[in-house]
Design an enzyme around this catalytic site. Structure first.
Site, PDB file in Angstrom:
ATOM      1  N   ASP A  78       5.014   6.181  37.678  1.00  0.00           N
ATOM      2  CA  ASP A  78       3.996   6.909  36.921  1.00  0.00           C
ATOM      3  C   ASP A  78       3.178   7.734  37.898  1.00  0.00           C
ATOM      4  O   ASP A  78       2.595   7.183  38.843  1.00  0.00           O
ATOM      5  CB  ASP A  78       3.097   5.932  36.167  1.00  0.00           C
ATOM      6  CG  ASP A  78       3.897   5.026  35.224  1.00  0.00           C
ATOM      7  OD1 ASP A  78       4.990   5.444  34.805  1.00  0.00           O
ATOM      8  OD2 ASP A  78       3.435   3.910  34.936  1.00  0.00           O
ATOM      9  N   ASP A 101       5.301   1.632  21.545  1.00  0.00           N
ATOM     10  CA  ASP A 101       4.258   1.046  22.396  1.00  0.00           C
ATOM     11  C   ASP A 101       3.401   0.124  21.543  1.00  0.00           C
ATOM     12  O   ASP A 101       2.916   0.529  20.472  1.00  0.00           O
ATOM     13  CB  ASP A 101       3.384   2.139  23.005  1.00  0.00           C
ATOM     14  CG  ASP A 101       4.168   3.059  23.927  1.00  0.00           C
ATOM     15  OD1 ASP A 101       5.319   2.725  24.271  1.00  0.00           O
ATOM     16  OD2 ASP A 101       3.625   4.110  24.306  1.00  0.00           O
TER      17      ASP A 101
END
Length: 245
Positions: free
Chosen positions: A135, A10
């Site tokens: 998500d 990330d």
């Protein structure tokens, strides 16, 4: 079936970071040189890398695009699959990444706001090139870097995007993400049993036992971030633990 262990890289502000529940400023890991980190994961046995431009996910601008390009070019030569998410908002964004050599583009907010985008990319490049990120927080879908909650459930959206041509789903349980307190397999299992396309799990992995729990849900793989970066276990041990025997 092979259960794939996928390291997360990330990126925010040019660094490799791990956030707590996606909140900017909550970094528990902040490392320079995402390219070197990516190559290290490959050297340790990773067959797929999960790259996320967090600036793109949170702010809508893919500020780490050049770093991602370097990683893709370097790892593609080694036969590694690359999946990329964060800030992919248009068909043109997806095309640029797929033509670069990315194996799968991950669509989150863009897919929820423009579902036909999934169909368009799938029709042009094949459904194996499209992953939709679902998500979930409190059982509902979250978008825009987890800052907005929708009314739909992961199961509802999973079925919809399978019909639209998504080749796989990336399911992140925000309720456990980044907390390093273990996984809740129930929502992952519910999604896996509701669709026929592969589901990759994410969120909360803190031990090798968590990997076994997620594998037993029928998920095709797992994305791991904080547990690897903080030394809870090694990538080599994770791969060995989940290998079919």
């Amino acid at each position: 079936m092979v259960f794939e262990v996928i390291p997360a890289v990330d990126m925010r502000g040019g660094k490799c970071v791990q956030l707590v529940q996606g909140v900017p400023g909550s970094e528990i890991v902040s490392l320079d040189d995402p390219l070197a980190i990516s190559l290290d994961w490959v050297g340790r046995g990773a067959k797929t890398l999960h790259l996320v431009d967090l600036d793109g996910a949170i702010e809508g601008e893919r500020k780490n695009a050049l770093i991602i390009e370097k990683i893709v070019r370097s790892c593609r030569e080694k036969g590694v699959s690359i999946q990329v998410g964060g800030g992919i908002r248009s068909f043109e964004d997806a095309v640029s990444l797929l033509e670069l050599g990315v194996s799968r583009v991950i669509l989150g907010t863009a897919a929820l706001q423009n579902p036909e985008l999934v169909k368009r990319i799938s029709s042009a490049f094949g459904n194996e090139c499209v992953t939709v990120a679902l998500d979930s927080k409190n059982g509902k879908i979250s978008i825009k870097g987890w800052t907005e909650e929708c009314m739909q459930t992961p199961v509802e959206m999973g079925r919809k995007f399978e019909d639209l041509g998504a080749g796989s789903l990336l399911f992140t349980n925000i309720d456990t993400e980044g907390l390093m307190q273990g996984v809740n397999p129930v929502p992952t299992k519910e999604l896996v049993e509701s669709v026929s396309i592969p589901v990759i799990a994410s969120g909360g992995v803190s031990s090798l036992q968590d990997l076994q729990v997620l594998r037993e849900t029928g998920a095709a793989g797992v994305v791991i971030g904080s547990a690897l970066y903080t030394g809870r276990f090694t990538l080599e041990d994770a791969i060995e633990t989940t290998r079919c025997k």
